[in-house]
Design a protein around this motif. Sequence first.
Motif: not given
Lengths: 433, 480, 272
Positions: C32-46
């Motif tokens: 993660l770099r300054a200024g970035e927005i990351h999204a993490v998705m994934g199944r329940n329990g992942s």
Amino acid sequence: MVSLAMSPVTAPGSASTAWLESVLKAFEPSLPAPGASLGGLPRRRSAARDELRRTGLPPTRQEAWRFTSLAPLIAVPPQVLPVPELLGPKPDHPPASGALRLYWDGDRDPLAGMDLPEGLSRLETGLQDSLLGTVLEVAGTTGSWLVRFNTALAGQVLALRVRGNVAVPLELVSDCGQGSGVRPLRLLLVMEEDASLDLLEVHRAAGTSLTSVLVEAQLAPRARLRYGVLAQGTESSCLLAHLAVSQAPASELDLTTAAGGWGLVRLEPAIIQVQGSAATRLRGLQVSRDRQIADLHSLVRFEGPNGQLDQLQKAVVDDAGRSVFHGAVQVPQAAQRTSASQLSRNLLLSDRARVDAIPQLEIVADDVRCTHGATVTRLQQEELFYLRSRGLGADQAARLLLDGFCDEILASLPKSASRWEPANALLRQALPR
Amino acid sequence: MTSTASVGDLVSQPYRYGFVTDIETEKIAKGLNEDVVRLISAKKHEPLFLLNFRLRAYAQWLQMEEPDWASLGHGPIDYQEMIYYAAPKQQAKKASLDEVDPKLLETFDKLGIPLSEQKRLSNVAVDAVFDSVSIATTYREKLAEHGVIFCSISEAVKDHPDLIERYMGTVVPINDNFFAALNSAVFSDGSFVFIPKGVSCPMELSTYFRINSGDTGQFERTLIVAEEAASVSYLEGCTAPMFDTNQLHAAVVELVALDDANIKYSTVQNWYAGDAKGVGGIYNFVTKRGHCRGARSHISWTQVETGSAITWKYPSCVLQGEDSSGEFYSVALTNNLQQADTGTKMIHVGPGTRSTIISKGISAGRSSNSYRGLVQIGAKAVGARNYSQCDSMLIGDTAAANTFPYLRSQQPDASIEHEASTCRISEDQLFYLQSRGIGLEESVSMMVSGFCRDVFNQLPMEFAAEADKLLALKLEGSVG
Amino acid sequence: MIRPDAPVLLEIRNLHATVGDQPILKGVDLTLRAGEIHAVMGRNGSGKSTLSKLLAGHPAYTVTAGTVRYRGDDLLALAPEERARAGVFLGFQYPVEIPGVSNLEFLRVATNARRLAQGGEELDTFAFEDLVCERLKVVQMDPAFLERSVNEGFSGGEKKRNEILQMALLDPLVAILDETDSGLDIDALRIVSAGVNQLATPDNCILLITHYQRLLDEITPDFVHVMAAGRILRTAGKELALELERRGYDWVDEGLASSDHAEADATALEVA
Ligand SMILES: Nc1ncnc2c1ncn2[C@@H]1O[C@H](COP(=O)(O)OP(=O)(O)OP(=O)(O)O)[C@@H](O)[C@H]1O
Ligand SMILES: [Mg+2]
């Protein structure tokens, strides 16, 4: 059967008998001090002395005492606690402005020379005579050891009558200071219909002393008593207090006890709703550390329908401290539509400490809502983590949780209690590790 | 209040199992002394160690006093007026069921426990105990194929004396309490279960106890041992005829679970409870205890207590093995003048031990129903956890529901949580059900069974329905 | 905003972690770099919440391999409170209720700890109340919530707002928001998203854990990662989220099967 290990420390028989005998000797009834109220005392007193001689100290074999060690008790010199020359406000705890403070030492008349606020007066001797002991009889606790002990020793009664709303909060302060010995205190409080009062009782001791307290309070219909007991002692001091209250319909009792630091403290609130339909709110906090023992035995009985109870007892136990909660709630057949809840929450902070919690519900009426609960845990790890994830240090987080745990109780002490800095007084050394 | 009164009426239901089987019985003379103890042992051809066990217990018992701490009201029990051994007259236990006295088979048929080859329950092995002796055990061969031993304790004494000597009395010591000492001295029969290492018992095991004689005390003894990683589910059922005298039933049950073993013990107790005036009925004073000796072992008690004049019973777990766990699920229904004082002790000794207590008490009539329990967390039980829930339901305003939980902890890294509530069947809920066309009687029984659901769910499938029916029966009757 | 020259704030390399004996994270890599927005998705329990709580220092998780560097320093060596003070913030999926502890007092103590760590001054009660009242606006929260105990009796959505309020007060450099959108009503989702957008600056970065595109409609991610069986299986731009919305996660199984760790992960999936 449910066999439970007996309390490890039981006072050796002969030593305790000798101690009790010396105490009785030291409190041999003499001519009363001029002006002191007597009521029906002398007769009861000699009966109680005989009873005590017969039964001795309460046997720890008895269910009601099995968790309470009496060793700290018999270490107290069996003599009358000397009374300091001067009474007066201590510089560190001046009375709250507008509050009436009475100093209580079991010897001098706390009301002597005091201007009593409107609604508060001394109960006439005749009435005293007929009323003394009646609340205990209603409660069925006349035979309690604490009652007997106090009755055998107390040479006078502080007897008060409350009429209408007393606007001035009342403070009753007993400070044993560094003194050694036994101090018996007895209070009779008669609240008439619609009367209301804020009462704070403060007990302090720093020497090898035993404060024995017996309170009888009688609440007529619609009377309202907000009653706080703040008790701060030290390792060598003991406090035994039996607080019996009878409540007529539509009366309200809000009783908060907070005790910590005593070598042995045992509080016995006994509340009877004589015809139900009253409201009782009990709050309690007890803190024990080092080798201190804190014991709360409560009894609430509903003798008529529509009564309410809201009880929350908390304990913090650290080091090799012990804490006992025994809470009886009795809902006989006459007490339909009672709503009672009791909760005992215990924080166990050390692996040498010990908690015993014994709720006891006896219910015969069917249309009732009664719940009770008890927990024994350490500080909640998830809560600690949440606080730490926001930047609070482990100690700070623990401290905050502990304060929060206690504040819930301390906040319901009468306002004038804040002068005594209850949280500081009770928790100063109880830092979780 | 209308339905409260009618709900009260619901609770009375004649006892279905009150008949007496007319069968020739061999009894020894009444009364108890050392010779009687020796005689019982001799009748059973016991090895010396067991005779000594009995004699030690008898000597201890003589020193002990009958407890009165539970404040149960009952007249004095005269131990010399009782008969300590009664057995239907027939030769030694039959190899084949065909040879068992048809009257006995008929008795068990009538009780709903058919034993004969054609009619017996398909997935349950039954040991049937009649007064002091076991008369038949079904499916023994099939179980033996798996190495499972399921037989009467008398047979076990003969065939597996080493196992008996190794385990008997190690969970409930002979001097544990007055009634346990008495049982240890005079116990007659009962069941023995042994599940060897790694075996999971292929079928439910069950013992059915029947008291038939009016003057006989029943002192059965059950021992279940599950070795490493073994598992078993066991159920006991009990009935007795109606007599206007009280019979004493003082059983001892011991469970031993080694590493990773799993024992599930269920009871449906329906001894004769006495009549509406409180005359007659069984005094059911029982000591049941399980020892989770091994790591990760698990013992679960489930009981449905509906009978007996007086019940005094605390199926308990000593949780010694690391991460071992204990459970107690209980429904106790009392009516008329019945008294039940029941609950459990969960003694947490080892680290990581867990226990769960779910108790449901239903009191009707002028009965008294108490939950009494102890949860103790010892200084070494790091990370131990207990959760208890004790609910009472009152039917009518003359029944008593008491709750006496003792909680004791000496371990900061442990937690005890106890919750309890008392309620009655709410008018609103009843009304809701009735307004959907369900009769009052059925509504009440639905609510009661809903109240007990958590416990019934723990019973083996075959018996959950039985238990539900049993409660419904007890609640059946005239609805005004 | 993606700037290749922006300083790296958080660098996760080959992170493995267990709960008890059970492996949950199996080699997470994320930068993660300054200024970035990351999204993490994934199944329940992942393993999403596991990753986020681990980054906050939750004691239930044991790191068995790998590193996490926060601005170049070893994050894993820090106690939970040190991480918070240094600027790592976790908005919990399930914030706990803490009866008896006043929300206001709690916020004040936390804020001051962070300010001290930033080399600032502690705020007294009055100054803090001013600050809090100003920050309340970020999430449009009623000041009455300050008087209550921490999260006690808060509705699901109120708890989440309280989390973002804390983010607004603590001024983090790395903010991990675990399913902050769940439990929010439609308006609250907009309000909270606007708050987060307002708090996102070129100097900090945000890791959003979410199941739904609707949050990403409000807060536009620079990267979308798909987590499966304890690893980041795929990384792409915001269009990946839309694809997931359409296709679900079934393709993940194929992805897993074709990976080197096929066998181990397949069992892990079953467990999950
Ligand atoms: N404390 C714990 N004890 C046991 N198992 C845990 C623990 N924490 C996480 N797990 C297990 O680890 C796996 C990952 O859990 P995690 O909470 O990280 O999933 P998630 O991706 O956040 O799921 P969701 O989308 O449902 O929030 C799950 O199988 C979970 O049951
Ligand atoms: Mg999650």
